[in-house]
Design an enzyme around this catalytic site. Sequence first.
Site, PDB file in Angstrom:
ATOM      1  N   GLU A 178       1.017  -1.123   0.033  1.00  0.00           N
ATOM      2  CA  GLU A 178      -0.005   0.201   0.238  1.00  0.00           C
ATOM      3  C   GLU A 178       0.469   0.872  -0.111  1.00  0.00           C
ATOM      4  O   GLU A 178       0.919   2.046   0.724  1.00  0.00           O
ATOM      5  CB  GLU A 178      -0.785  -0.260   1.353  1.00  0.00           C
ATOM      6  CG  GLU A 178      -1.952  -1.085   1.267  1.00  0.00           C
ATOM      7  CD  GLU A 178      -2.866  -1.000   0.171  1.00  0.00           C
ATOM      8  OE1 GLU A 178      -2.414   0.009  -0.342  1.00  0.00           O
ATOM      9  OE2 GLU A 178      -3.947  -1.770   0.410  1.00  0.00           O
ATOM     10  N   GLU A 202      -3.785 -10.556  -0.339  1.00  0.00           N
ATOM     11  CA  GLU A 202      -4.853 -11.027   0.912  1.00  0.00           C
ATOM     12  C   GLU A 202      -6.763 -11.124   0.687  1.00  0.00           C
ATOM     13  O   GLU A 202      -6.496 -10.356  -0.345  1.00  0.00           O
ATOM     14  CB  GLU A 202      -5.291  -9.014   1.882  1.00  0.00           C
ATOM     15  CG  GLU A 202      -3.114  -8.610   2.173  1.00  0.00           C
ATOM     16  CD  GLU A 202      -3.654  -6.981   2.557  1.00  0.00           C
ATOM     17  OE1 GLU A 202      -4.453  -6.759   3.208  1.00  0.00           O
ATOM     18  OE2 GLU A 202      -2.812  -6.447   2.692  1.00  0.00           O
TER      19      GLU A 202
HETATM   20  C1  IPT Z   1      -4.906  -3.517   3.782  1.00  0.00           C
HETATM   21  C2  IPT Z   1      -3.285  -3.293   4.112  1.00  0.00           C
HETATM   22  O1  IPT Z   1      -2.580  -4.084   3.139  1.00  0.00           O
HETATM   23  C3  IPT Z   1      -3.473  -4.536   5.575  1.00  0.00           C
HETATM   24  O2  IPT Z   1      -1.949  -4.312   6.180  1.00  0.00           O
HETATM   25  C4  IPT Z   1      -4.548  -4.291   6.314  1.00  0.00           C
HETATM   26  O3  IPT Z   1      -4.696  -3.172   6.779  1.00  0.00           O
HETATM   27  C5  IPT Z   1      -5.627  -4.418   5.378  1.00  0.00           C
HETATM   28  O4  IPT Z   1      -6.113  -3.862   4.167  1.00  0.00           O
HETATM   29  C6  IPT Z   1      -7.300  -4.850   6.229  1.00  0.00           C
HETATM   30  O5  IPT Z   1      -6.923  -5.205   7.728  1.00  0.00           O
HETATM   31  S1  IPT Z   1      -5.855  -2.149   3.259  1.00  0.00           S
HETATM   32  C7  IPT Z   1      -7.069  -2.160   2.723  1.00  0.00           C
HETATM   33  C8  IPT Z   1      -7.336  -0.901   1.928  1.00  0.00           C
HETATM   34  C9  IPT Z   1      -7.532  -2.481   1.850  1.00  0.00           C
END
Ligand code: IPT
Length: 960
Positions: A398, A474
């Site tokens: 990010e 993710e």
């Molecule tokens: C995404 C991040 O990469 C991760 O660090 C964590 O914050 C996660 O979300 C949520 O828990 S960023 C999100 C804006 C998709």
Amino acid sequence: MPQPYVVDFTPGSGSIPPRSTADSDAPALSLNGTWEFRLDHGPWTTLPVPAHWQLHGHGAPAYTNVSYPFPIDPPHVPDENPTGDYRRSFDLPADWPTAREGARALLRFDGVDSCFAVSVNGTPLGHAKGSRLVHEFEVGGLLRPTGNTVEVRVHQWSSGSYLEDQDMWWLSGIFRDVTLLARPEAALDDFFVHAGYDHATGAGRLVVETAGPGVRLSVPELGLHDVDPVGPHLIDHVEPWSAEVPRRYEAELRGERETVRLRIGFRSVAVGDGLLTVNGGPVTLRGVNRHEWHPEHGRALDRETMLADVLLMKRHHVNAVRTSHYPPHPAFLDLCDEYGLYVVDECDLETHGFEQIGWRGNPSDDPRWHDALLDRIARTVERDKNHPSVLLWSLGNESGTGRNLEAMAHWCRTRDPERPIHYEGDRDSGYVDVYSRMYATHEEVDAIGRRAEEPTGDRSLDPHRRALPFVLCEYAHAMGNGPGGLGEYQQLIDRHPRVQGGFVWEWIDHGIARTDDRGRRWYAYGGDFGEELHDGNFVADGLLFPDRTPSPGLVEYAKVIAPVRLEPEGEGKALRVRNDYDVRSLAHLALDWTLERDGTAVARGALDLPPLEPGADVSLPLDPIPRPSPGSPGSELWLTVSARLAKDEPWADAGHEVAWTQLRLDAGASTASTASTASTTDPAPRTPDPDGLLRAVADARLDVWRAPTDNDRGGQEHALARVWELAGLHRMRHRTVDEVTADGVRTVRSRVAPAASDLGLLATYRWHAEGGGLRLDLTVEPDGGPARWGDLTLPRLGLHLALPDTLVDVTWFGLGPGESYRDSRAAARVGRWAMPVAALQTPYLRPQENGNRSDVRWAEFTDRHGAGLRVETCPRAGAATGAATGAATFDFAARPWTNAAMAAARHPHELEPDGLLHLFLDLAHDGLGTASCGPGALPEHRLHPGRAKLSLRFLPVRAR
Ligand code: IPT
């Protein structure tokens, strides 16, 4: 005014260039232990190293996700900048080589958050930024045999903080090891092991680049003795390293005065023909995102904790880790090499907070930050380059897009052409080798799988990206109750070769352990330390609770990603076994079976399992399993087949279950039980009074709300929890329309509806005496028809009963033993389960709906004498079958507080039993989904109001 080094754009100065970690025989002195410490020029005290000072009573932790907790004014930081001074003295061990012998010494810091300056014996050595990166300083000439002093000044905030906006607690200090390393003359300061595997021939190719002259390499097992490390050494046949079979060869690099022990894993990673391959074959990443976390020590982890993570991962079939979002403690990668986990090693870089200002001034694209970003990737790659487990380098998380990221990719590719590059934040994927997305919906993943995704923003990059393999870096945000929909993601991963798996967000809840004044332990999240800006419990979104107890989400994930598929076929006459490992045969597993009649084992045995090769499947006849004669009407005969480890593995003992399936052998029989276990032999009932219980039952009322889950609360203004609340589903009123008793049946019709709305549900309760108890036939329909409700779903649909809290135990026949929901129930199996009511509860860090048990045929709620209430399904005369909500089973949850109390509490320990046992008997629930970050429940898992029926019988259970 801060010292200039704190807020300049440089990565620091005075440290030596980054190099590989090494298992060397050169003397090393750990400087971990108790240091003198003072915060902000206060009085001197002591502090352990490694540790975070906020977790030792100095200042307080603070949690923000995306937001910077200081003004975005790069590279400056506020005047309030907690500063810790550390100092300690040390003597050199007697055998320490002296500078006169030509020896150097390095002072190594494995992790200091976020910026520090160091001096030894009063001489400044330099300063550094890059919290999760190694920094080493030359100290040789400054050391004396005794009475050395090392002083470190650590600043909580620095220009480096702009590059470290990861979603985690802000915690400062020397949180990883500090070591003094003797460096002999002609030391083996750095080396780069290239150990490739040629899958076509089975050959290995070994090249070890070293810095020192006259260095020799030995790999005894491969017949290499004191050879020139560079070779190249071609070995006709080697066993490759993989996560499934992490084969390593012991080796030694010997210089004149230093020997380094190596453990070489031969393996090749490549991207070609649109696929990511390891050793020539495509891999499926069954991954998790891992932050380093310990509920008492924060990101200061000991080896035992790291090993606990690795073992838990292996036991739950996880085969890949993304080190979100920084390189982990180096020992973690040793464990990944040893036990077998594929690693996406991510650079310590995140500038997410700039997104909130439209990425204006983002360091990723500002030339002034170029050196700092390049320093970070170099420190990542150089330290970790010799780990076979590291498959991909990840540039960071990010951080938007920009020239500096591109330069990092370029540097990486030049330095280590043998590993592909990952970075999610540049959607067009111009300078990466893997297409990566986070929280993509099932629909989008399917499109990507078909290579039919939306084109890139810059059209010229489209052919490149469309040709790349895809991973979900993710997905399935494991916050609170959920994630729902894992099974459907796995189907897409199985279906599309391009979709090579993903990494669930995330491994562990970052709750901070606290104890209240009654001595009860609880876990803090954002806001619990009085932060002026925070993101609440968004930091608690892991598959493990902070104490590393697996959550139901991990149990579900393990079932969904199990590397062996067992599926009944041929109407239960056979079992299809498929090997879903990438490289391992099934020779290490054994199959066993258990036959259970109504949850009680009646026979057990083993089945022969052929050593299937990866990707192969076979149909095994089930004739060796006896078919007992049919039981009494309504009884159920279930077969469970499990694949277990035949022998001990380094990560689990023989007998560990790797996969299982169940099938009903007397299918077709009614699922309703008539054989009540309610004993009627004891005519003298003990507590509680059975008639009293039945009176409480007769007060059962329709109930549609649940304490919102984190996923229900997700999605901001469209959050389901908000929609349900606006509709008033949490404050339904009941109006008796009429009540008639005829032919022994009491019929109550009721309209259930919220204030200020004309939406309503019509409930018809038909009660009559049956079999020594009470039978209820409930019908529910939307007043005015389903169309009135439009898109509005119901959180749940069922009954609420308030029973005496003397009922403390529950036994049931249905899915268990853990909780299950309609889109997260793969891991639940049919059986007879028993536990205290207290054990039904899942302690999500923020209280919310939990503990539901599905597909229940009967359940008994009993007091400590064994007396209580039985609830069972019963066949319904002319029951409508087929309708999703006309099932002959029910769901239940039981807890000593109301849903409203649960929704209002911020932490589980705040919930006080209210003197009743609240029993929820449900027809259905809305799905869980993963909207706390990502898509909500799939359409097929939504609960739209419609005509629904539930038939239950309530019977007293007398004490045995
Ligand atoms: C995404 C991040 O990469 C991760 O660090 C964590 O914050 C996660 O979300 C949520 O828990 S960023 C999100 C804006 C998709």
